[in-house]
Motif scaffolding. Sequence first.
Motif, PDB file in Angstrom:
ATOM      1  N   THR A   1       0.840  -1.201   0.000  1.00  0.00           N
ATOM      2  CA  THR A   1       0.000   0.000   0.000  1.00  0.00           C
ATOM      3  C   THR A   1       0.870   1.243   0.000  1.00  0.00           C
ATOM      4  OG1 THR A   1      -0.126   0.040   2.406  1.00  0.00           O
ATOM      5  CG2 THR A   1      -1.865  -1.144   1.254  1.00  0.00           C
TER       6      THR A   1
ATOM      7  N   ARG B   1      -0.973   8.185  -0.213  1.00  0.00           N
ATOM      8  CA  ARG B   1      -0.534   9.465  -0.765  1.00  0.00           C
ATOM      9  C   ARG B   1      -1.436  10.561  -0.202  1.00  0.00           C
ATOM     10  NH1 ARG B   1      -0.091   7.637  -6.994  1.00  0.00           N
ATOM     11  NH2 ARG B   1      -2.313   7.423  -6.628  1.00  0.00           N
TER      12      ARG B   1
ATOM     13  N   ASP C   1      -5.417   9.546  -1.458  1.00  0.00           N
ATOM     14  CA  ASP C   1      -5.735   8.223  -1.964  1.00  0.00           C
ATOM     15  C   ASP C   1      -4.714   7.201  -1.494  1.00  0.00           C
ATOM     16  OD1 ASP C   1      -3.469   8.454  -3.588  1.00  0.00           O
ATOM     17  OD2 ASP C   1      -4.581   8.704  -5.437  1.00  0.00           O
TER      18      ASP C   1
ATOM     19  N   GLN D   1      -2.725   3.680  -3.127  1.00  0.00           N
ATOM     20  CA  GLN D   1      -2.485   2.831  -4.287  1.00  0.00           C
ATOM     21  C   GLN D   1      -2.165   1.439  -3.753  1.00  0.00           C
ATOM     22  OE1 GLN D   1       0.669   4.177  -6.788  1.00  0.00           O
ATOM     23  NE2 GLN D   1       0.437   2.496  -8.221  1.00  0.00           N
TER      24      GLN D   1
ATOM     25  N   THR E   1      -1.144  -2.582  -4.545  1.00  0.00           N
ATOM     26  CA  THR E   1      -0.592  -3.546  -5.492  1.00  0.00           C
ATOM     27  C   THR E   1      -0.655  -4.902  -4.807  1.00  0.00           C
ATOM     28  OG1 THR E   1       0.866  -1.882  -6.431  1.00  0.00           O
ATOM     29  CG2 THR E   1       1.379  -4.196  -6.908  1.00  0.00           C
TER      30      THR E   1
ATOM     31  N   SER F   1      -3.261  -4.003  -9.625  1.00  0.00           N
ATOM     32  CA  SER F   1      -3.226  -2.837  -8.742  1.00  0.00           C
ATOM     33  C   SER F   1      -4.480  -1.994  -8.930  1.00  0.00           C
ATOM     34  CB  SER F   1      -1.973  -2.000  -9.002  1.00  0.00           C
ATOM     35  OG  SER F   1      -1.978  -1.494 -10.305  1.00  0.00           O
TER      36      SER F   1
ATOM     37  N   THR G   1      -6.280   2.041  -7.341  1.00  0.00           N
ATOM     38  CA  THR G   1      -6.178   3.228  -6.501  1.00  0.00           C
ATOM     39  C   THR G   1      -7.556   3.536  -5.941  1.00  0.00           C
ATOM     40  OG1 THR G   1      -4.367   4.098  -7.837  1.00  0.00           O
ATOM     41  CG2 THR G   1      -5.545   5.664  -6.443  1.00  0.00           C
TER      42      THR G   1
END
Length: 128
Positions: free
Chosen positions: A47, A50, A55, A57, A59, A65, A67
């Motif tokens: 993780t 941001r 948000d 992101q 993977t 992945s 967001t």
Amino acid sequence: MRIKKNTVLITCLCLLLGGCALADESKVMASHHRVYYRCDDGLGMDTLFRDLNHDVQLTFRHGSSMTLQQVKTSEDVRYGDMSHSLIIKDKYIVWKNGRNAPAINCYPDNTMLIDQSVDRLSSHLSKP
């Protein structure tokens, strides 16, 4: 005398603008927080929170992945879309992969190095 004043003014402006650029760069660096989580179902996710974008992101172990945008609530910190949600609890997260999917608890995995690439994080993981 006028040339000296202009030189001093230009020098001050450069220093001021340069200081702002450094402050902005450190703000951007401080606004990203990466954590690797291992979930109760044996899966894992990388993780990247941001703060400036509000948000996260995600993977996943198998390489896909997504967001998720932060959702404003008064009770907790939550990210989601129409079918996924990630809720931050005290020392873990709660992940839902689908509207009617069961909630899965995921815990930080400190054995994964923070500077590894996402590709390396999402491969060669065994179930706990």
